[in-house]
Design a protein around this motif. Structure first.
Motif, PDB file in Angstrom:
ATOM      1  N   SER A  33       0.965  -1.205  -0.143  1.00 38.74           N
ATOM      2  CA  SER A  33      -0.042  -0.048  -0.079  1.00 38.74           C
ATOM      3  C   SER A  33       0.913   1.267   0.185  1.00 38.74           C
ATOM      4  O   SER A  33       0.415   2.259  -0.658  1.00 38.74           O
ATOM      5  N   ALA A  53       0.476   0.186  -4.189  1.00 40.13           N
ATOM      6  CA  ALA A  53      -0.312  -0.874  -4.919  1.00 40.13           C
ATOM      7  C   ALA A  53      -1.339  -1.170  -3.698  1.00 40.13           C
ATOM      8  O   ALA A  53      -1.106  -1.419  -2.599  1.00 40.13           O
ATOM      9  N   ALA A  54      -2.651  -1.193  -4.170  1.00 36.75           N
ATOM     10  CA  ALA A  54      -3.628  -1.356  -3.404  1.00 36.75           C
ATOM     11  C   ALA A  54      -3.645  -2.950  -3.181  1.00 36.75           C
ATOM     12  O   ALA A  54      -3.528  -3.873  -4.008  1.00 36.75           O
ATOM     13  N   CYS A  55      -3.630  -3.297  -1.889  1.00 35.89           N
ATOM     14  CA  CYS A  55      -3.582  -4.756  -1.419  1.00 35.89           C
ATOM     15  C   CYS A  55      -4.842  -5.287  -0.777  1.00 35.89           C
ATOM     16  O   CYS A  55      -5.355  -4.780   0.049  1.00 35.89           O
ATOM     17  N   GLU A  56      -5.235  -6.392  -1.117  1.00 28.69           N
ATOM     18  CA  GLU A  56      -6.648  -7.001  -0.626  1.00 28.69           C
ATOM     19  C   GLU A  56      -6.020  -8.436  -0.281  1.00 28.69           C
ATOM     20  O   GLU A  56      -5.558  -9.144  -1.008  1.00 28.69           O
ATOM     21  N   ASN A  99      -0.814 -10.245  -9.077  1.00 30.85           N
ATOM     22  CA  ASN A  99      -0.773  -8.551  -9.292  1.00 30.85           C
ATOM     23  C   ASN A  99      -0.900  -8.291 -10.668  1.00 30.85           C
ATOM     24  O   ASN A  99      -0.609  -9.125 -11.484  1.00 30.85           O
ATOM     25  N   ASP A 100      -1.154  -7.035 -10.960  1.00 34.81           N
ATOM     26  CA  ASP A 100      -1.604  -6.547 -12.238  1.00 34.81           C
ATOM     27  C   ASP A 100      -0.583  -5.803 -13.117  1.00 34.81           C
ATOM     28  O   ASP A 100      -0.898  -5.112 -14.105  1.00 34.81           O
ATOM     29  N   ARG A 126      -2.492  -2.940  -8.143  1.00 35.49           N
ATOM     30  CA  ARG A 126      -3.414  -3.881  -7.497  1.00 35.49           C
ATOM     31  C   ARG A 126      -2.607  -5.360  -6.975  1.00 35.49           C
ATOM     32  O   ARG A 126      -2.111  -5.932  -7.988  1.00 35.49           O
ATOM     33  N   CYS A 127      -2.639  -5.669  -5.649  1.00 33.45           N
ATOM     34  CA  CYS A 127      -2.183  -6.842  -5.550  1.00 33.45           C
ATOM     35  C   CYS A 127      -3.173  -7.719  -4.784  1.00 33.45           C
ATOM     36  O   CYS A 127      -3.928  -7.324  -3.754  1.00 33.45           O
ATOM     37  N   ARG A 128      -3.641  -9.144  -4.942  1.00 38.92           N
ATOM     38  CA  ARG A 128      -4.469  -9.807  -4.359  1.00 38.92           C
ATOM     39  C   ARG A 128      -3.925 -11.060  -3.605  1.00 38.92           C
ATOM     40  O   ARG A 128      -3.135 -11.824  -4.457  1.00 38.92           O
TER      41      ARG A 128
END
Length: 470
Positions: free
Chosen positions: A347, A351-354, A407-408, A389-391
């Motif tokens: 974050s 990178a948004a992390c969920e 990740n994108d 974004r990372c999931r």
């Protein structure tokens, strides 16, 4: 900003190596560029992502999503501040040629001015002088940022010559007031102070001399232009000074973060050294005393010597057991803490992390391995991608545990050879009876996926490595 990231590999190594892994930073050394643009360097957010789990001493908490980096001075924020400051300085410098071109174009379109012989050559020369003056101003500010004093005097006086020539060609007006006000502001923020003290009277005196020579001296017009020039100089000086101070603050902040990271690694090494001393100091002293006594008794009392040597063997086995227990403790990392740490740094890097699922989805005997997977994946996202974004997904699938990190921002990753971290991680997953895949997913995405059997009593390291660590 990711240059300075430390890699936390999946391979087990020596105890001191694991201490560096547990801190997630490389040993102290020369700075990663900035930090220069370096940034970046040791102790950046990437290094924290690689570590965080072991030896951190922080309370573990399950990660449920992206950490809020509000109020935290992030690497990306520092890089953005530097870009903004450089951009503002560039815009300031570009005003010199832009306002000169605007004035030249206006004069050229004026029908009454076209009758002046050589007008086009004069205007073209003025534009060339303005571009050269802007280049000198930019170089002067660049030397100020770098802290270099070389060529400053030559640049100042060369720029003054260009500025005075430009003023003589175009005369005093609002456009030249803005252009030369920009130059004066650049000179005023670059030490030593005597440069601006000598430049100021030159820029003030020449317009008066020019007006007297061409018989166009108008007191009202000069008062208006002079007041406007003073205002422009004051405003532009404040802008230049503010941007230079912003760059200085960003550089000091990056250096401070790197110094704190190196200090943390050093402190952890000292702690490890103290622990090893406490564990082995007493045992080795006892072994030395007993073996010396046995050497003296071997001829006089062989039975006692044999008993003392048996005590030496027992002490050696106990010391070995304690060292193994200590090293095992250092290698153990907490899955919940690792999820939280990786999300925080992702974050912070933008990178948004969920996170979907949590440690409760993973059996106790697999949590160390999954934590290493999350650490390695998070480190690779920061070091090798430009993800927005990372999931992270942890879930049960029948009799298996599935761990995925997507990740994108991994465009161009297709065909890339796996690094040592992924290779070591694949060996550990295989030793646990699972499979590991790492491949592009979608247009620009990348997916690291591990499938592990959810049964107890499985090994999480290759046998040859287990033997090496004993």
């Amino acid at each position: 900003m990711r240059d300075g990231a430390a890699a936390a590999g999946g391979r087990p190594g020596t105890a001191s190596d694991r201490m560096e892994e547990s801190m997630g930073a490389e040993p102290a050394g020369p700075e990663p560029p900035a930090p220069a643009e370096t940034g970046h360097g040791a102790g950046t957010a990437s290094a924290q992502a690689a570590g965080g789990g072991a030896g951190a001493g922080a309370d573990a908490a399950p990660a449920t999503g992206a950490a809020d980096p509000a109020g935290v001075l992030t690497d990306r924020g520092l890089a953005s501040a530097r870009r903004s400051a450089y951009g503002a300085l560039a815009v300031m410098v570009l005003q010199i040629p832009l306002w000169t071109v605007a004035l030249a174009w206006t004069l050229y379109l004026d029908g009454s001015m076209r009758e002046i012989p050589g007008l086009f050559a004069v205007l073209a020369a003025a534009v060339v002088l303005a571009v050269a003056l802007a280049a000198v101003a930019a170089l002067l500010l660049r030397l100020r940022v770098a802290g270099s004093v070389r060529y400053r005097a030559a640049l100042v006086w060369g720029g003054n010559a260009l500025a005075l020539t430009l003023l003589f060609l175009l005369g005093p007006n609002l456009n030249t007031a803005i252009a030369l006000g920009t130059w004066w502001a650049a000179v005023s923020v670059v030490p030593p102070r005597r440069h601006v003290l000598l430049t100021t009277p030159l820029l003030v005196a020449l317009p008066v001399v020019h007006a007297l020579l061409v018989d166009r001296f108008d007191a009202v017009q000069f008062a208006v232009i002079g007041g406007f020039a003073v205002l422009i100089c004051a405003i532009f000086r404040l802008i230049d000074l503010g941007m230079l101070q912003l760059l200085e603050i960003a550089r000091e902040a990056i250096a401070g973060r790197e110094a704190r990271a190196r200090l943390a690694v050093s402190e952890e090494r000292l702690r490890f050294a103290r622990d090893m001393h406490d564990l082995l100091g007493h045992s080795l002293s006892g072994i030395a005393v007993k073996s010396e006594l046995a050497g003296r008794l071997v001829r006089r009392a062989p039975e006692r010597a044999e008993a003392e040597m048996a005590g030496v063997q027992d002490a050696a086995r106990e010391a070995l057991r304690e060292v193994r227990a200590a090293v095992s403790g250092y290698r153990r990392i907490d899955l919940a803490e690792e999820l939280r740490s990786v999300c925080e740094v992702l974050s912070a890097s933008g990178a948004a992390c969920e996170v979907s699922g949590g440690p409760e989805e993973v059996p106790e005997d697999l949590r160390d391995l999954v934590a290493w997977l999350v650490r390695e994946a998070g480190t690779n996202v920061i070091r090798h991608s430009a993800a927005a974004r990372c999931r992270i997904v942890l879930r049960r699938d029948g009799g298996a545990v599935v761990a995925e990190v997507y990740n994108d921002g991994a465009a161009g990753a297709a065909g890339a050879a796996p690094g040592n971290g992924l290779t070591g991680l694949a060996e550990r997953v295989a030793a646990a009876g699972g499979t590991l895949s790492a491949a592009p997913s979608g247009a620009d995405g990348f997916l690291l996926r591990a499938v592990l059997p959810a049964r107890r009593g499985i090994r999480t390291e290759p046998e040859d490595r287990q033997g090496a660590n004993t």
